[in-house]
Enzyme design. Structure first.
Site, short mmCIF file in Angstrom:
data_model
loop_
_atom_site.label_atom_id
_atom_site.label_comp_id
_atom_site.label_asym_id
_atom_site.label_seq_id
_atom_site.Cartn_x
_atom_site.Cartn_y
_atom_site.Cartn_z
N THR A 1 22.54 37.89 36.12
CA THR A 1 23.81 37.37 36.25
C THR A 1 24.64 37.31 34.90
O THR A 1 23.99 37.10 33.60
CB THR A 1 23.44 35.79 36.68
OG1 THR A 1 25.00 35.06 36.83
CG2 THR A 1 22.66 35.15 35.87
N GLY A 2 25.92 37.12 34.99
CA GLY A 2 26.56 36.83 33.63
C GLY A 2 27.77 38.07 33.90
O GLY A 2 28.35 38.50 34.99
N ARG B 1 36.92 46.92 41.65
CA ARG B 1 36.00 46.69 40.69
C ARG B 1 34.60 46.80 41.20
O ARG B 1 34.23 45.94 42.02
CB ARG B 1 36.55 45.44 39.95
CG ARG B 1 35.64 44.90 38.78
CD ARG B 1 34.80 43.68 38.92
NE ARG B 1 33.85 43.59 37.89
CZ ARG B 1 32.90 42.44 37.90
NH1 ARG B 1 32.36 41.92 39.15
NH2 ARG B 1 32.20 42.24 36.57
N VAL B 2 33.64 47.21 40.12
CA VAL B 2 32.27 47.21 40.55
C VAL B 2 31.39 46.54 39.48
O VAL B 2 31.61 47.08 38.31
CB VAL B 2 31.74 48.59 41.01
CG1 VAL B 2 30.12 48.29 41.18
CG2 VAL B 2 32.43 49.17 42.12
N THR C 1 27.23 35.74 39.86
CA THR C 1 26.16 36.32 40.45
C THR C 1 25.12 35.47 40.95
O THR C 1 24.81 34.56 40.27
CB THR C 1 25.62 37.48 39.62
OG1 THR C 1 26.77 38.27 39.06
CG2 THR C 1 24.65 38.38 40.57
#
Length: 287
Positions: free
Chosen positions: A204-205, A183-184, A154
């Protein structure tokens, strides 16, 4: 005066072959370009410009350089939110578009402000007249051939215009790589991207874990309820540590406080312009 922070992902899993120093150099370069751009453009234009620079840099997993899903296709997501409208907009699993972040921004003008899949792509090509674009790179295709499945991926921007206290948050991603189509993650949700008159945040991650935590809105709510940005951030990180979560985030509050952090397993790659100087996560680690 403006202040801003950008991030290029979370940890070596983003691209194991790329040294940390390369992330430092690219993020620093983009930040300096943003500082120059801010001298002649609005803060909103600056936020979108930074997003485009990050999307166009192929080492980052968004736009050009997005990872490839299990079926050999690239699907990207992006979200936009600002303190002026406090309205969330985004695209989910959009395809063949160079800058999904701009499409997410343009959806601010629509009642149905979040679009997914084919309809998101059609909105970009038919209503916004975006040209069809292939974001595939050699590195990402080789990762796909090796069935490399990632965990994170991200990119994000948070910008503050200090005088008017206007905040802009944009987050965008190419997914995690070799995931199941459909996938979301967290990016196109208020768990991963949020901006209000209190603060802006981009996460992010591991997207599923960020969603489980309701991370972005959790931090914002704590600040709204009286905690400082650092207090709210660290309490949320401590809760995540108890579950073994892997993520980080960047944020700026309305007072101009800038904060970047992550759980102990992760490392958020970020760069900051604090109104006077530019520094990155590597500069911070060296202190």
């Amino acid at each position: 005066m403006v202040k801003f922070i950008i991030h290029g992902g979370c940890g070596a899993r983003e691209a194991p072959k790329i040294p940390f120093m390369i992330y430092h150099e690219k993020l620093s370069e983009i930040t300096h370009l943003g500082v120059e751009f801010s001298k002649t453009h609005s803060t909103q234009e600056l936020a979108l410009y930074l997003a485009h620079l990050l999307e166009d840099e192929s080492i980052f997993n968004a736009g050009t350089g997005s990872r490839v899903q299990k079926d050999g296709e690239i699907r990207m997501s992006a979200a936009y939110m600002d303190s002026q409208n406090e309205k969330f907009s985004g695209v989910i699993n959009i395809q063949n578009i160079k800058n999904p972040s701009f499409v997410a921004y343009k959806l601010q003008g629509e009642y149905n402000s979040v679009l997914s899949s084919v309809e998101a792509t059609q909105y970009a090509t038919e209503k916004l007249n975006h040209e069809t674009y292939n974001p595939m790179t050699k590195m990402r295709w080789e990762e796909y051939q090796n069935e490399l499945k990632g965990y994170t991926g991200t990119i994000g921007v948070v910008v503050l215009e200090c005088e008017n206290q206007a905040i802009f948050a944009i987050t965008f991603t190419g997914g995690i790589g070799f995931e199941s189509p459909g996938r979301v993650g967290d990016t196109p949700t208020v768990a991963g991207t949020y901006a209000s008159k209190i603060l802006g945040i981009s996460c992010t991650g591991k997207g599923e874990q960020i969603v489980n935590q309701g991370l972005a809105v959790r931090v914002e709510t704590r600040v709204r309820d009286g905690a400082t940005l650092e207090e709210a951030a660290m309490k949320s990180i401590l809760e995540a540590e108890e579950k073994g979560y892997y993520f980080g985030f960047i944020a700026i509050d309305v007072m101009g406080n800038i904060f970047a952090t992550n759980t102990s397993q992760a490392q958020t790659f970020y760069s900051i312009y604090d109104g006077t100087k530019v520094y990155t996560f590597l500069d911070k680690l060296a202190q």
